[in-house]
Write an enzyme that holds these catalytic residues in place. Structure first.
Site, PDB file in Angstrom:
ATOM      1  N   GLY A  12      -3.601 -24.707 104.695  1.00  0.00           N
ATOM      2  CA  GLY A  12      -3.724 -23.047 105.064  1.00  0.00           C
ATOM      3  C   GLY A  12      -2.784 -22.955 104.610  1.00  0.00           C
ATOM      4  O   GLY A  12      -2.852 -22.323 105.877  1.00  0.00           O
ATOM      5  N   SER A  13      -1.830 -23.351 103.765  1.00  0.00           N
ATOM      6  CA  SER A  13      -0.750 -22.675 102.842  1.00  0.00           C
ATOM      7  C   SER A  13      -0.621 -21.861 102.590  1.00  0.00           C
ATOM      8  O   SER A  13       0.037 -21.231 102.489  1.00  0.00           O
ATOM      9  CB  SER A  13       0.158 -23.463 102.510  1.00  0.00           C
ATOM     10  OG  SER A  13      -0.490 -24.288 101.451  1.00  0.00           O
ATOM     11  N   ASN A  14      -1.979 -21.420 101.893  1.00  0.00           N
ATOM     12  CA  ASN A  14      -2.475 -19.725 101.235  1.00  0.00           C
ATOM     13  C   ASN A  14      -2.367 -19.489 102.379  1.00  0.00           C
ATOM     14  O   ASN A  14      -2.575 -17.697 101.852  1.00  0.00           O
ATOM     15  CB  ASN A  14      -3.082 -20.794 100.566  1.00  0.00           C
ATOM     16  CG  ASN A  14      -2.483 -21.599  99.082  1.00  0.00           C
ATOM     17  OD1 ASN A  14      -2.256 -20.470  98.231  1.00  0.00           O
ATOM     18  ND2 ASN A  14      -2.712 -22.205  98.718  1.00  0.00           N
ATOM     19  N   LEU A  85     -13.662 -25.717  99.693  1.00  0.00           N
ATOM     20  CA  LEU A  85     -13.953 -26.957  98.788  1.00  0.00           C
ATOM     21  C   LEU A  85     -15.907 -26.671  98.633  1.00  0.00           C
ATOM     22  O   LEU A  85     -16.088 -27.287  97.394  1.00  0.00           O
ATOM     23  CB  LEU A  85     -13.503 -28.201  99.123  1.00  0.00           C
ATOM     24  CG  LEU A  85     -11.874 -28.464  99.545  1.00  0.00           C
ATOM     25  CD1 LEU A  85     -12.043 -29.518 100.153  1.00  0.00           C
ATOM     26  CD2 LEU A  85     -11.609 -27.906  98.189  1.00  0.00           C
ATOM     27  N   ASN A 102     -10.336 -16.483  94.289  1.00  0.00           N
ATOM     28  CA  ASN A 102     -10.843 -17.998  95.078  1.00  0.00           C
ATOM     29  C   ASN A 102      -9.298 -18.187  93.944  1.00  0.00           C
ATOM     30  O   ASN A 102      -8.915 -17.586  93.089  1.00  0.00           O
ATOM     31  CB  ASN A 102     -11.242 -19.280  94.002  1.00  0.00           C
ATOM     32  CG  ASN A 102     -10.954 -20.523  94.243  1.00  0.00           C
ATOM     33  OD1 ASN A 102     -11.066 -20.927  95.813  1.00  0.00           O
ATOM     34  ND2 ASN A 102     -11.072 -21.085  92.954  1.00  0.00           N
ATOM     35  N   HIS A 104      -7.066 -20.974  91.780  1.00  0.00           N
ATOM     36  CA  HIS A 104      -7.225 -23.109  91.196  1.00  0.00           C
ATOM     37  C   HIS A 104      -5.695 -23.344  90.734  1.00  0.00           C
ATOM     38  O   HIS A 104      -5.606 -22.914  90.567  1.00  0.00           O
ATOM     39  CB  HIS A 104      -7.970 -23.165  90.311  1.00  0.00           C
ATOM     40  CG  HIS A 104      -7.960 -24.637  90.099  1.00  0.00           C
ATOM     41  ND1 HIS A 104      -9.489 -25.349  90.591  1.00  0.00           N
ATOM     42  CD2 HIS A 104      -8.215 -25.562  88.722  1.00  0.00           C
ATOM     43  CE1 HIS A 104      -9.061 -26.351  90.219  1.00  0.00           C
ATOM     44  NE2 HIS A 104      -8.809 -26.469  88.981  1.00  0.00           N
ATOM     45  N   ASP A 145     -15.276 -22.890  89.914  1.00  0.00           N
ATOM     46  CA  ASP A 145     -14.589 -22.635  88.615  1.00  0.00           C
ATOM     47  C   ASP A 145     -14.383 -21.598  87.625  1.00  0.00           C
ATOM     48  O   ASP A 145     -13.533 -21.780  87.291  1.00  0.00           O
ATOM     49  CB  ASP A 145     -13.787 -23.942  88.290  1.00  0.00           C
ATOM     50  CG  ASP A 145     -12.783 -24.107  89.942  1.00  0.00           C
ATOM     51  OD1 ASP A 145     -12.998 -23.755  90.870  1.00  0.00           O
ATOM     52  OD2 ASP A 145     -12.819 -25.799  90.429  1.00  0.00           O
TER      53      ASP A 145
HETATM   54  C1  GAR Z   1      -4.620 -24.999  97.322  1.00  0.00           C
HETATM   55  O1  GAR Z   1      -3.289 -25.763  96.131  1.00  0.00           O
HETATM   56  C2  GAR Z   1      -5.676 -24.852  95.624  1.00  0.00           C
HETATM   57  O2  GAR Z   1      -5.322 -23.950  95.240  1.00  0.00           O
HETATM   58  C3  GAR Z   1      -6.619 -25.448  96.393  1.00  0.00           C
HETATM   59  O3  GAR Z   1      -6.375 -26.081  97.153  1.00  0.00           O
HETATM   60  C4  GAR Z   1      -4.783 -26.529  97.972  1.00  0.00           C
HETATM   61  C5  GAR Z   1      -5.193 -25.943  99.336  1.00  0.00           C
HETATM   62  O4  GAR Z   1      -4.052 -25.978  99.400  1.00  0.00           O
HETATM   63  N1  GAR Z   1      -7.277 -24.920  95.947  1.00  0.00           N
HETATM   64  C6  GAR Z   1      -8.520 -26.148  94.988  1.00  0.00           C
HETATM   65  O5  GAR Z   1      -8.635 -27.001  94.771  1.00  0.00           O
HETATM   66  C7  GAR Z   1     -10.096 -25.197  94.477  1.00  0.00           C
HETATM   67  N2  GAR Z   1     -10.152 -25.818  93.394  1.00  0.00           N
HETATM   68  P1  GAR Z   1      -3.557 -25.275 101.486  1.00  0.00           P
HETATM   69  O6  GAR Z   1      -4.846 -25.918 102.080  1.00  0.00           O
HETATM   70  O7  GAR Z   1      -2.192 -25.366 101.701  1.00  0.00           O
HETATM   71  O8  GAR Z   1      -4.284 -23.966 100.782  1.00  0.00           O
END
Ligand code: GAR
Length: 192
Positions: A12-14, A85, A102, A104, A145
């Site tokens: 969940g950093s994003n 996911l 989204n 990626h 994607d």
């Molecule tokens: C992020 O790097 C995002 O780009 C990726 O998962 C990570 C989640 O990090 N997303 C994918 O791979 C989608 N296909 P987070 O939970 O720290 O935000």
């Protein structure tokens, strides 16, 4: 002011960057965080940040009545996927046309598709001895994607990079996600 839901499955950093950014926004706010994983760290972040959150099972996610009543309860206008996911079902694409974004962690169309997420992407990029990677922010359609790319940025990969160090570089680039999302929403939808 748009109500935005963030869907996330992991750390969940994003999601946290999005909540912080949209606190000061005149375009929208993060009104709900949803996860398909009951143990996901993103839910602890939601609790700490004071953002309403909920979870659903895979089966519930396929049930349009269940999810749409949840989104309607919070008057959600827009969805931002942040490390989510599951494939987005057609009923959500129909309800939110062009309104699901989204991120990626690679330069699509390379290193996308089913099973390509998080660390697996960085392992594949390093194994292929790529000289660069990056992030792609795009709208969602019915394929993994795919959809319209609205933003990409690039980082270089050195010989001593590992999947872990590449992931750290990608997380730095991902800090642009909230601003890109806000600009997209403002430019495409604010006259609705
Ligand atoms: C992020 O790097 C995002 O780009 C990726 O998962 C990570 C989640 O990090 N997303 C994918 O791979 C989608 N296909 P987070 O939970 O720290 O935000």
């Amino acid at each position: 002011m748009f109500n935005i839901a963030v869907f996330a499955s992991g750390s969940g950093s994003n999601a946290e960057n999005l909540v912080s950014h949209f606190k000061d926004s005149t375009v929208g706010r993060i009104s709900l965080i949803l996860s398909n994983k009951k143990e996901a760290c993103v839910l602890k972040r939601a609790e700490r940040l004071g953002v309403p959150y909920d979870t659903f099972t895979y089966k519930e996610f396929q049930d349009s009545d269940h999810i749409i009543s949840l989104l309607d309860k919070y008057r959600i206008d827009f969805i931002i996927l942040a490390g989510f996911l599951l494939k987005v079902p057609d009923y959500l694409l129909a309800k939110y046309p062009g309104k699901i974004l989204n991120i990626h962690p690679a330069l699509l169309p390379k290193y996308g598709g089913k099973g390509m997420y998080g660390r697996y992407v960085h392992e594949a990029v390093i194994a292929a001895k790529e000289k660069k990677s990056g992030i792609t922010i795009h709208t969602i359609d019915s394929q993994y994607d795919c959809g319209k790319t609205i933003y990409q940025s690039i980082c270089t990969i050195t010989e001593d990079d590992t999947p872990e160090s590449l992931e750290a570089k990608i997380h730095e680039l991902e800090k642009a996600y909230p601003q890109v999302a806000e600009d997209y929403i403002e430019s495409e939808f604010t006259d609705l």
